[in-house]
Design a protein around this motif. Structure first.
Motif, PDB file in Angstrom:
ATOM      1  N   LEU A 103       1.913   4.817   6.717  1.00 30.02           N
ATOM      2  CA  LEU A 103       1.778   4.245   5.411  1.00 30.02           C
ATOM      3  C   LEU A 103       3.406   5.200   4.840  1.00 30.02           C
ATOM      4  O   LEU A 103       3.880   4.557   4.327  1.00 30.02           O
ATOM      5  CB  LEU A 103       0.466   4.603   4.887  1.00 30.02           C
ATOM      6  CG  LEU A 103      -0.322   3.464   4.733  1.00 30.02           C
ATOM      7  CD1 LEU A 103      -1.647   3.827   3.805  1.00 30.02           C
ATOM      8  CD2 LEU A 103       0.172   2.035   4.592  1.00 30.02           C
ATOM      9  N   MET A 133       6.076   3.524   6.566  1.00 28.78           N
ATOM     10  CA  MET A 133       6.497   2.613   5.357  1.00 28.78           C
ATOM     11  C   MET A 133       7.384   2.916   4.469  1.00 28.78           C
ATOM     12  O   MET A 133       8.430   1.460   3.841  1.00 28.78           O
ATOM     13  CB  MET A 133       5.373   1.480   5.213  1.00 28.78           C
ATOM     14  CG  MET A 133       5.175   0.297   4.536  1.00 28.78           C
ATOM     15  SD  MET A 133       6.323  -0.848   5.761  1.00 28.78           S
ATOM     16  CE  MET A 133       4.807  -2.321   6.688  1.00 28.78           C
ATOM     17  N   ARG A 134       6.860   3.378   3.329  1.00 29.41           N
ATOM     18  CA  ARG A 134       7.106   4.061   2.391  1.00 29.41           C
ATOM     19  C   ARG A 134       8.489   4.771   2.722  1.00 29.41           C
ATOM     20  O   ARG A 134       9.534   4.539   1.448  1.00 29.41           O
ATOM     21  CB  ARG A 134       6.577   5.212   2.057  1.00 29.41           C
ATOM     22  CG  ARG A 134       6.995   6.154   0.475  1.00 29.41           C
ATOM     23  CD  ARG A 134       6.574   7.232  -0.526  1.00 29.41           C
ATOM     24  NE  ARG A 134       4.974   6.478  -0.770  1.00 29.41           N
ATOM     25  CZ  ARG A 134       4.264   7.275  -1.830  1.00 29.41           C
ATOM     26  NH1 ARG A 134       5.006   8.062  -2.221  1.00 29.41           N
ATOM     27  NH2 ARG A 134       3.259   7.152  -2.355  1.00 29.41           N
ATOM     28  N   ASN A 184      10.661   0.706   3.035  1.00 31.74           N
ATOM     29  CA  ASN A 184      11.439   0.491   1.757  1.00 31.74           C
ATOM     30  C   ASN A 184      12.159   0.945   1.171  1.00 31.74           C
ATOM     31  O   ASN A 184      12.624   0.783   0.513  1.00 31.74           O
ATOM     32  CB  ASN A 184       9.663   0.606   0.672  1.00 31.74           C
ATOM     33  CG  ASN A 184       8.501  -0.376   1.102  1.00 31.74           C
ATOM     34  OD1 ASN A 184       8.780  -1.297   0.900  1.00 31.74           O
ATOM     35  ND2 ASN A 184       7.588  -0.457   0.924  1.00 31.74           N
ATOM     36  N   ALA A 193       0.538  -0.903   0.392  1.00 25.76           N
ATOM     37  CA  ALA A 193       0.164  -0.040  -0.129  1.00 25.76           C
ATOM     38  C   ALA A 193       0.561   1.248   0.048  1.00 25.76           C
ATOM     39  O   ALA A 193       0.593   2.023  -0.639  1.00 25.76           O
ATOM     40  CB  ALA A 193      -0.785  -0.450   1.390  1.00 25.76           C
ATOM     41  N   SER A 194       2.438   1.724   0.207  1.00 23.82           N
ATOM     42  CA  SER A 194       3.002   2.559   0.945  1.00 23.82           C
ATOM     43  C   SER A 194       3.512   2.810  -0.618  1.00 23.82           C
ATOM     44  O   SER A 194       4.021   3.819  -0.883  1.00 23.82           O
ATOM     45  CB  SER A 194       3.640   2.545   1.946  1.00 23.82           C
ATOM     46  OG  SER A 194       4.781   1.489   0.881  1.00 23.82           O
ATOM     47  N   LEU A 195       3.473   1.892  -1.603  1.00 22.29           N
ATOM     48  CA  LEU A 195       3.984   1.772  -2.277  1.00 22.29           C
ATOM     49  C   LEU A 195       2.909   3.091  -3.425  1.00 22.29           C
ATOM     50  O   LEU A 195       3.217   3.064  -4.668  1.00 22.29           O
ATOM     51  CB  LEU A 195       4.498   0.557  -3.108  1.00 22.29           C
ATOM     52  CG  LEU A 195       5.723   1.022  -3.112  1.00 22.29           C
ATOM     53  CD1 LEU A 195       5.488  -0.972  -4.018  1.00 22.29           C
ATOM     54  CD2 LEU A 195       6.595   1.191  -2.570  1.00 22.29           C
ATOM     55  N   ALA A 196       1.689   2.650  -3.941  1.00 23.55           N
ATOM     56  CA  ALA A 196       0.683   3.929  -4.155  1.00 23.55           C
ATOM     57  C   ALA A 196       1.097   4.765  -3.962  1.00 23.55           C
ATOM     58  O   ALA A 196       1.139   5.217  -2.957  1.00 23.55           O
ATOM     59  CB  ALA A 196      -0.750   2.880  -3.606  1.00 23.55           C
ATOM     60  N   ASP A 197       0.064   6.015  -4.904  1.00 26.00           N
ATOM     61  CA  ASP A 197       0.163   7.098  -4.766  1.00 26.00           C
ATOM     62  C   ASP A 197      -1.229   7.260  -4.294  1.00 26.00           C
ATOM     63  O   ASP A 197      -1.478   8.587  -3.590  1.00 26.00           O
ATOM     64  CB  ASP A 197      -0.581   7.678  -6.506  1.00 26.00           C
ATOM     65  CG  ASP A 197       0.677   6.693  -7.884  1.00 26.00           C
ATOM     66  OD1 ASP A 197       0.985   7.265  -7.336  1.00 26.00           O
ATOM     67  OD2 ASP A 197       0.073   6.885  -8.286  1.00 26.00           O
TER      68      ASP A 197
END
Lengths: 247, 168
Positions: free
Chosen positions: B122, B125-126, B129, A208-212
Motif C-alpha cells: 500500500l 501504491m501511495r 499515486n 486504500a493507499s490514500l487512507a490514514d
C-alpha cells in the motif's frame, strides 16, 4: 478532547440462516477520530459491508455498542437513526440506491434540502460535486439512463451534498474505469483535507493507499490496523523500482 | 536496454546523451532513468555485435562527438524483438517463498508477515499515486506505465488476500 466520530465496542452481527447462526462480524472495536480517513479491506465474506452498514444504521447489530460523535447510536429507533444520518452521515451504497424517478441533479440536491439547506446553496454544492466528478452534462438525466460507473459517481455526489462529518462508502470505485477512479480519488482527497471523516470499504488499493489507516478484516475480525500512517520502508527505493521489477 | 536503444537509433542516428534524454522524455519519471555510463557500455556491446556503428563527428572548439547509427543487422535484430511475443510476468515471488517456508522453521508468523507485506504494497501504491499526480497529463506513455504498475500491485494485493484466506 473531542469524541471519536465512530466508536464501536465489541460489535457483533450474526445472521440466521434457517436454524444455523452465521456470524458475519465477531467482536469489532473500531475507533475513528474526527477527520480521519480509514479504509476497510478484506476478502469477500469477511464482514466489511456488514460492518459499515451497522455503523450507518442500515442493519441492526446483534450485540455490542455503536457510538457516533459521543452519542450511543445502536439503541436508537429507526426514525432517530434516519435523522442522525441526514445530519451527519453520507452513505454510498454498493448498489447506488438512486431515486429512479428523479433527475441526477435532484438526487444530489435532495439530502441537502432535507437537511434544511437553502435551495441556492444546495444547487451550488450540487454543481460543484457533479463538476468534480465529470457529470455536469448528465445533470438532467434520469438514473436509468446512466452507465453503472456514472450512477456510482452520482451516489458519491449525493452522499457528499450535505457536507457530512462522516462519509461511509461501500466499494465506491467498484464500477469505475481508471480515469473516473482518478476523479473520485481527487474528490475524496478534497473531502479529507476539509476535515470530513471517511470510512470506506474497498478492494481498490489505489483508494486504500490514500487512507490514514487501513483496517483489515478476516472472518469478521480485525486482523490488522495500519495505525498512524503506513509502513513505508523501501529497501530498494521508490516507485520506479516497482516498474522496473515488473516491467 | 539493448532493444530500446536500437529502436531509438532506428528513428535517427544519435549520440549517447541524446539517447538518455529521449528515454527520459518518452517514459517520464515512471521509468528509472539509465545513467550515461550504462548507455555507453550498452552501445559498446551493440557495436561489438555489429548492430550499430559509430562515426566521429568533428565539432569546432569541442572534442569529437560519437554518433551512433543502426546497421542492417541492427535493424533485423530490432524487427525480431518487435515481432516476438513478450513473456508475461512470472510468479516467482520472493515474498511467497518466505510465506511458505518461514513458518516451517517456527521463526515467523504468517499473519504478521502478510500484514507487513500488505502495508508495504500500500505504501508503494501511495508512491505510484503521487507519481501519477506529478506526471504530465499529456505524457500518455508515462501514465500508462504507472497504471500498469498499479494494476500489477493490485494483483499482488489480491493474491496476498487469497494467501491470508487459505494459509492462516
Amino acid at each position: 478532547m473531542t469524541s471519536p466520530v465512530v466508536d464501536t465496542v465489541n460489535l457483533v452481527k450474526i445472521y440466521q440462516d434457517g436454524e444455523v447462526p452465521v456470524p458475519a462480524v465477531r467482536g469489532v472495536d473500531l475507533r475513528v477520530e474526527a477527520g480521519e480517513f480509514v479504509a476497510v479491506m478484506g476478502p469477500s465474506g469477511s464482514g466489511k459491508s456488514t460492518l459499515i452498514h451497522m455503523i450507518g444504521g442500515l442493519e441492526a447489530r446483534t450485540s455490542g455498542e455503536i457510538w457516533l460523535d459521543g452519542q450511543r447510536a445502536d439503541m436508537l429507533k429507526e426514525s432517530a437513526w434516519a435523522l442522525l444520518r441526514r445530519r451527519k452521515i453520507g452513505f454510498v451504497f454498493q448498489f447506488f440506491n438512486l431515486v429512479a424517478n428523479m433527475t441526477v441533479a435532484d438526487n444530489v440536491e435532495l439530502p441537502a434540502l432535507l437537511a434544511g439547506v437553502s435551495a441556492k446553496e444546495a444547487r451550488r454544492r450540487r454543481e460543484h460535486l457533479l463538476g468534480e466528478l465529470g457529470l455536469t452534462a448528465r445533470a438532467d438525466a434520469a438514473p436509468a439512463q446512466l452507465a453503472g460507473g456514472e450512477q456510482q459517481r452520482v451516489a458519491l455526489a449525493r452522499a457528499l451534498a450535505n457536507k457530512p462529518s462522516l462519509l461511509l462508502a461501500d466499494e465506491p470505485t467498484g464500477n469505475l474505469d481508471s480515469r473516473n477512479t482518478r476523479d473520485v480519488l481527487r474528490l475524496l482527497g478534497e473531502v479529507h483535507r476539509e476535515g470530513q471523516a471517511i470510512v470506506l470499504v474497498t478492494h481498490d488499493a489505489r483508494v486504500a493507499s490514500l487512507a490514514d489507516r487501513v483496517v483489515s478484516l478476516l472472518d469478521g475480525q480485525i486482523v490488522d490496523d495500519g495505525g498512524a500512517g503506513l509502513a513505508r520502508r523501501r529497501p530498494r527505493g521508490g516507485a520506479g523500482d516497482v516498474i522496473e521489477l515488473r516491467g | 536496454m539493448r532493444p530500446m536503444l536500437l529502436a531509438l537509433l532506428a528513428k535517427e542516428p544519435a549520440h549517447g546523451y541524446e539517447l538518455k534524454q529521449a528515454l527520459e522524455q518518452i517514459f517520464g519519471s515512471a521509468y528509472p532513468s539509465p545513467n550515461i555510463g550504462q548507455i555507453y557500455v550498452t552501445l559498446g556491446r551493440l557495436e561489438k555485435d555489429g548492430l550499430v556503428r559509430v562515426v566521429d563527428v568533428e565539432q569546432s572548439n569541442r572534442p569529437n562527438k560519437k554518433v551512433y547509427y543502426l546497421t542492417a543487422a541492427g535493424r533485423e535484430a530490432l524487427e525480431g524483438w518487435v515481432d516476438e511475443p513478450t513473456e508475461g510476468p512470472r510468479v516467482r515471488d520472493e515474498f511467497f517463498m518466505k510465506l511458505v517456508l518461514a513458518p516451517m522453521t517456527g521463526i515467523a508468523d504468517r499473519m504478521a508477515m502478510i500484514n507487513r507485506q500488505r502495508r508495504h504494497y500500500l505504501g508503494l501504491m501511495r508512491d505510484l499515486n503521487e507519481l501519477a499526480g506529478q506526471t504530465d497529463r499529456d505524457n500518455r506513455a508515462a501514465l500508462l506505465l504507472v497504471e500498469g504498475a498499479m494494476l500489477h500491485l493490485q494483483a499482488d494485493l489480491d493474491w496476498l488476500e487469497r494467501c491470508q484466506e487459505e494459509l492462516s
